[in-house]
Design an enzyme around this catalytic site. Structure first.
Site, PDB file in Angstrom:
ATOM      1  N   GLU A 250       5.355  -7.026  -1.570  1.00  0.00           N
ATOM      2  CA  GLU A 250       4.060  -7.560  -2.003  1.00  0.00           C
ATOM      3  C   GLU A 250       3.998  -7.589  -3.521  1.00  0.00           C
ATOM      4  O   GLU A 250       4.308  -6.588  -4.165  1.00  0.00           O
ATOM      5  CB  GLU A 250       2.929  -6.689  -1.459  1.00  0.00           C
ATOM      6  CG  GLU A 250       1.542  -7.242  -1.751  1.00  0.00           C
ATOM      7  CD  GLU A 250       0.420  -6.433  -1.105  1.00  0.00           C
ATOM      8  OE1 GLU A 250      -0.513  -6.075  -1.853  1.00  0.00           O
ATOM      9  OE2 GLU A 250       0.475  -6.165   0.107  1.00  0.00           O
TER      10      GLU A 250
ATOM     11  N   ARG B  27      -0.844  -1.203   5.148  1.00  0.00           N
ATOM     12  CA  ARG B  27       0.151  -1.334   4.089  1.00  0.00           C
ATOM     13  C   ARG B  27       1.347  -2.103   4.634  1.00  0.00           C
ATOM     14  O   ARG B  27       1.706  -1.967   5.802  1.00  0.00           O
ATOM     15  CB  ARG B  27       0.622   0.044   3.576  1.00  0.00           C
ATOM     16  CG  ARG B  27      -0.380   0.771   2.704  1.00  0.00           C
ATOM     17  CD  ARG B  27      -0.554   0.079   1.347  1.00  0.00           C
ATOM     18  NE  ARG B  27      -1.368   0.861   0.423  1.00  0.00           N
ATOM     19  CZ  ARG B  27      -2.677   0.790   0.328  1.00  0.00           C
ATOM     20  NH1 ARG B  27      -3.348  -0.024   1.136  1.00  0.00           N
ATOM     21  NH2 ARG B  27      -3.335   1.525  -0.563  1.00  0.00           N
TER      22      ARG B  27
ATOM     23  N   HIS C 287      -4.538  -9.367   0.129  1.00  0.00           N
ATOM     24  CA  HIS C 287      -4.902  -7.944   0.025  1.00  0.00           C
ATOM     25  C   HIS C 287      -6.370  -7.772  -0.385  1.00  0.00           C
ATOM     26  O   HIS C 287      -6.703  -7.020  -1.305  1.00  0.00           O
ATOM     27  CB  HIS C 287      -3.986  -7.232  -0.977  1.00  0.00           C
ATOM     28  CG  HIS C 287      -3.859  -5.755  -0.721  1.00  0.00           C
ATOM     29  ND1 HIS C 287      -2.684  -5.066  -0.905  1.00  0.00           N
ATOM     30  CD2 HIS C 287      -4.757  -4.823  -0.298  1.00  0.00           C
ATOM     31  CE1 HIS C 287      -2.859  -3.785  -0.619  1.00  0.00           C
ATOM     32  NE2 HIS C 287      -4.112  -3.619  -0.242  1.00  0.00           N
TER      33      HIS C 287
END
Length: 341
Positions: free
Chosen positions: A234, A206, A255
């Site tokens: 993000e 993360r 991602h």
């Protein structure tokens, strides 16, 4: 009597085939970016991606939903206290994409080093859960030395400062803000300063494992090799994305580390198995029945292309590409290195 309605996001790998075996649920799909459109149908089960925050507000937005779910392993978008207050349930698929992420990391290593070179280096793994252990299995098979840090696993866990001395540092922690060992900002500017020149830093966990300020420090360190599939903030936009668009010795992807065919299919399958129990469905066919031999993307070769496309979008100030690619990413063919048994 009408059946309970289950909604899942369009593009969920294997969903139509796997969910077609349900007989006690009315299964429907919806555009991934527009879950609010389904409220009028009064769904009982809502499967959504991790961009949907599951909290008290969400419960009240979907009063008929009894079960919120995701086909991924992530839970940092869920407020379990709110769910308990609202008498709702959340289910996910932990560990389903461990093999996909581990193979992504292995291919990342090969982007910068040969296998012979890697055997002379040491990989430091931060977090030794499902993904960290799977990555370690690949390293063992390839005879690449590694050590790990995980405060929940006392045997052989090394201090974090020892991990930061390794030639390669890879993050595999869940995102937690509370508890005895929170991972939010686990790598601050002081710890990043301990990374030696030419260290390869990989983050597939993360973006919030470091602060925005620390992230900027990492990007400014041109002596580091970088592989990043997650970011903070993000998706990246503006000046920070423009900076990454021209960084050398780096790989950036939107991602999608866990988005191989097996990783995505296994997430859907594991969730379906739980729903089979809850709704007394018949046992599903074996997972192998849903695997397809031909996939448009190969794990051996995808990194460079994904990196180039993402950089091009940043250069063109196309800030929406990141989410578009993530939400419509085709299933990637697995290498078959990761044993998930």
């Amino acid at each position: 009597m009408s059946l309970p309605i289950l909604f899942y996001p369009e593009g969920t790998v294997g969903a139509s085939e796997i969910f077609s075996h349900f007989r006690n649920l009315d299964v429907r799909s919806y555009p991934a970016k527009s879950p609010e459109e389904i409220e009028k149908f009064k769904p009982t089960v809502l499967i959504a991606n991790t961009r949907l925050k599951v909290n008290q507000e969400t419960c009240r937005m979907f009063p008929s939903v009894k079960i919120f779910a995701t086909v991924s392993s992530g839970t940092d978008h869920v407020n379990f206290s709110d769910l308990k207050k609202e008498s709702r349930v959340f289910i996910n698929s932990p560990g389903s994409n461990a093999g996909s992420v581990a193979e992504y990391c292995w291919v990342s290593l090969l982007h910068f080093f040969s296998e012979e070179e890697l055997r002379k280096k040491k990989v430091g793994i931060i977090g030794f859960g499902n993904t960290g252990k799977t990555f370690a299995k690949i390293l063992e098979e390839k005879k690449v030395p590694y050590i790990y840090n995980d405060p929940f696993i006392k045997d052989h866990s090394q201090p974090l400062d020892e991990i930061l001395k390794c030639s390669i540092v890879s993050l595999h922690v869940p995102l937690t803000a509370n508890g005895p060992y929170p991972t939010v900002n686990i790598l601050d500017k002081d710890k990043i300063s301990k990374l030696k020149e030419d260290t390869l830093l990989i983050n597939t966990s993360r973006g919030e494992v470091w602060s925005e300020e620390t992230f900027q420090t990492i990007l400014d360190r041109t002596d580091l090799y970088k592989v990043m599939d997650v970011f903070y903030p993000e998706p990246p936009k503006g000046k920070i994305a423009e900076q990454m668009a021209s960084l050398e010795n780096s790989i950036f992807t939107p991602h999608i580390a866990g988005y191989s065919q097996l990783g995505r299919l296994l997430g859907t399958y594991k969730l379906a198995e739980k729903l089979c129990i809850l709704y007394k469905e018949n046992k599903l066919p074996p997972l192998s029945k849903f695997l397809k031999s031909n996939q448009p993307i190969s794990t051996e070769t995808f990194l460079k292309e994904e990196d180039q496309k993402l950089r091009e979008s940043w250069k063109n100030a196309d800030w929406e590409y990141f989410e578009r690619r993530r939400n419509s990413y085709p299933a990637r063919k697995d290498l078959g290195l990761a044993n998930l048994d």
